[in-house]
Motif scaffolding. Structure first.
Motif, short mmCIF file in Angstrom:
data_model
loop_
_atom_site.label_atom_id
_atom_site.label_comp_id
_atom_site.label_asym_id
_atom_site.label_seq_id
_atom_site.Cartn_x
_atom_site.Cartn_y
_atom_site.Cartn_z
N LYS A 82 0.92 -1.18 -0.06
CA LYS A 82 0.04 -0.07 -0.12
C LYS A 82 0.93 1.02 -0.01
O LYS A 82 0.70 2.12 0.88
N LYS A 83 1.68 1.44 -0.93
CA LYS A 83 2.72 2.48 -1.06
C LYS A 83 1.97 3.72 -1.12
O LYS A 83 2.55 4.84 -0.39
N VAL A 84 0.93 3.88 -1.57
CA VAL A 84 0.39 5.46 -1.89
C VAL A 84 -0.26 5.77 -0.36
O VAL A 84 -0.04 6.94 0.14
N LYS A 85 -0.62 4.63 0.33
CA LYS A 85 -1.35 5.01 1.77
C LYS A 85 -0.16 5.50 2.61
O LYS A 85 -0.12 6.22 3.49
N VAL A 86 0.94 4.97 2.35
CA VAL A 86 2.20 5.16 3.18
C VAL A 86 2.74 6.52 2.98
O VAL A 86 3.13 7.21 3.80
N ILE A 87 2.76 6.73 1.55
CA ILE A 87 3.04 8.27 1.01
C ILE A 87 2.16 9.33 1.98
O ILE A 87 2.72 10.33 2.26
N LYS A 88 0.85 9.02 1.63
CA LYS A 88 0.07 9.93 2.20
C LYS A 88 0.24 10.12 3.97
O LYS A 88 -0.11 11.05 4.33
N LYS B 133 7.32 11.05 -1.48
CA LYS B 133 7.36 9.93 -2.12
C LYS B 133 8.80 9.55 -2.02
O LYS B 133 9.16 8.23 -2.03
N SER B 134 9.59 10.66 -2.27
CA SER B 134 11.21 10.33 -2.14
C SER B 134 11.67 9.47 -0.87
O SER B 134 12.41 8.40 -0.93
N ALA B 135 11.06 9.87 0.16
CA ALA B 135 11.53 9.36 1.67
C ALA B 135 10.96 7.91 1.66
O ALA B 135 11.60 7.03 2.13
N ALA C 198 7.36 9.21 18.55
CA ALA C 198 7.79 8.15 17.73
C ALA C 198 6.84 7.09 17.57
O ALA C 198 6.72 6.40 16.73
N GLU C 199 6.51 6.60 18.96
CA GLU C 199 5.45 5.53 18.85
C GLU C 199 4.17 5.75 18.07
O GLU C 199 3.66 5.14 17.44
N GLU C 200 3.57 7.11 18.19
CA GLU C 200 2.29 7.54 17.64
C GLU C 200 2.73 7.43 15.98
O GLU C 200 1.85 7.08 15.26
N MET C 201 4.00 7.85 15.51
CA MET C 201 4.42 7.97 14.08
C MET C 201 4.22 6.52 13.47
O MET C 201 3.77 6.35 12.54
N LYS C 202 4.98 5.58 14.35
CA LYS C 202 5.00 4.32 14.13
C LYS C 202 3.64 3.59 13.89
O LYS C 202 3.42 2.93 13.08
N GLU C 203 2.67 3.85 14.80
CA GLU C 203 1.46 3.31 14.61
C GLU C 203 0.75 3.74 13.26
O GLU C 203 0.15 2.95 12.78
N LYS C 204 0.77 5.10 13.04
CA LYS C 204 0.17 5.64 12.05
C LYS C 204 0.67 5.02 10.79
O LYS C 204 -0.17 4.56 9.79
N LEU C 205 2.23 5.00 10.49
CA LEU C 205 2.79 4.36 9.34
C LEU C 205 2.27 2.79 9.15
O LEU C 205 2.23 2.38 8.52
N GLU C 206 2.28 2.08 10.44
CA GLU C 206 1.97 0.76 10.38
C GLU C 206 0.51 0.64 9.90
O GLU C 206 0.09 -0.26 9.14
N GLU C 207 -0.52 1.61 10.37
CA GLU C 207 -1.95 1.47 9.89
C GLU C 207 -1.87 1.38 8.33
O GLU C 207 -2.96 0.92 7.79
N ALA C 208 -1.04 2.45 7.68
CA ALA C 208 -1.04 2.44 6.39
C ALA C 208 -0.36 1.32 5.69
O ALA C 208 -0.40 1.36 4.41
N GLY C 209 0.17 0.20 6.41
CA GLY C 209 0.75 -0.77 5.72
C GLY C 209 2.33 -0.72 5.63
O GLY C 209 2.78 -1.82 5.35
N ALA C 210 3.19 -0.09 6.55
CA ALA C 210 4.30 0.05 6.16
C ALA C 210 5.02 -0.64 7.51
O ALA C 210 4.20 -1.07 8.62
N THR C 211 6.14 -1.18 7.26
CA THR C 211 6.85 -1.90 8.51
C THR C 211 7.90 -0.86 8.96
O THR C 211 8.49 -0.42 8.31
N VAL C 212 7.76 -0.73 10.29
CA VAL C 212 8.62 0.58 10.79
C VAL C 212 9.32 0.11 12.02
O VAL C 212 8.97 -0.95 12.83
N GLU C 213 10.62 0.63 12.40
CA GLU C 213 11.38 0.32 13.41
C GLU C 213 11.89 1.54 14.09
O GLU C 213 12.14 2.27 13.36
N LEU C 214 11.81 1.69 15.51
CA LEU C 214 12.32 2.66 16.19
C LEU C 214 13.67 2.32 16.68
O LEU C 214 13.76 1.22 17.11
#
Length: 124
Positions: free
Chosen positions: A69-75, A89-91, A107-123
């Motif tokens: 879900k690249k578009v959702k992650v970019i958004k 998009k570049s990031a 950082a945890e809030e950002m991680k949650e939002k990105l994971e909801e969009a479909g990304a895998t995130v690490e702190l």
């Protein structure tokens, strides 16, 4: 150059350019902001291996994988960071650090939002 002109120039900078500017200003004037503290903390943890991660107060949000879900992650990156479409998009395409020197809560809030969009995130 007037204050207004300086502010306008800063407003036109990308997040990466702004980060580099902050580093240069810190070096020039001998002051420090949150990002260099995070870098020093990460370097100390890697070299010592003492397990002092509990004392970490600054976190970097790293995008490990975009998923399907690249578009959702970019958004999500745009919404969270305030980046323009091109920078977001570049990031996302490059992966790695999306935001550096954040509090654990942010950082945890950002991680949650990105994971909801479909990304895998690490702190880190």
């Amino acid at each position: 150059m007037t204050k207004e002109e300086i502010i306008e120039a800063i407003e036109e900078m990308s997040v990466l350019e702004l980060s580099e500017l902050v580093e240069e200003l810190e070096d020039k004037f001998g002051v420090s902001a949150a990002a260099p503290v995070a870098a020093a903390g990460a370097a100390g943890g890697d070299g010592g291996g003492d397990g002092e991660e509990e004392a970490q107060s600054e976190f970097d949000v790293h995008l490990e994988s975009v998923g399907d879900k690249k578009v959702k992650v970019i958004k999500a990156v745009r919404e969270i960071t305030g980046m323009g479409l091109k920078d977001a998009k570049s990031a996302v395409d490059e992966g790695g650090a999306i935001q550096e020197g954040m509090s654990e809560k942010d950082a945890e809030e950002m991680k949650e939002k990105l994971e909801e969009a479909g990304a895998t995130v690490e702190l880190r």
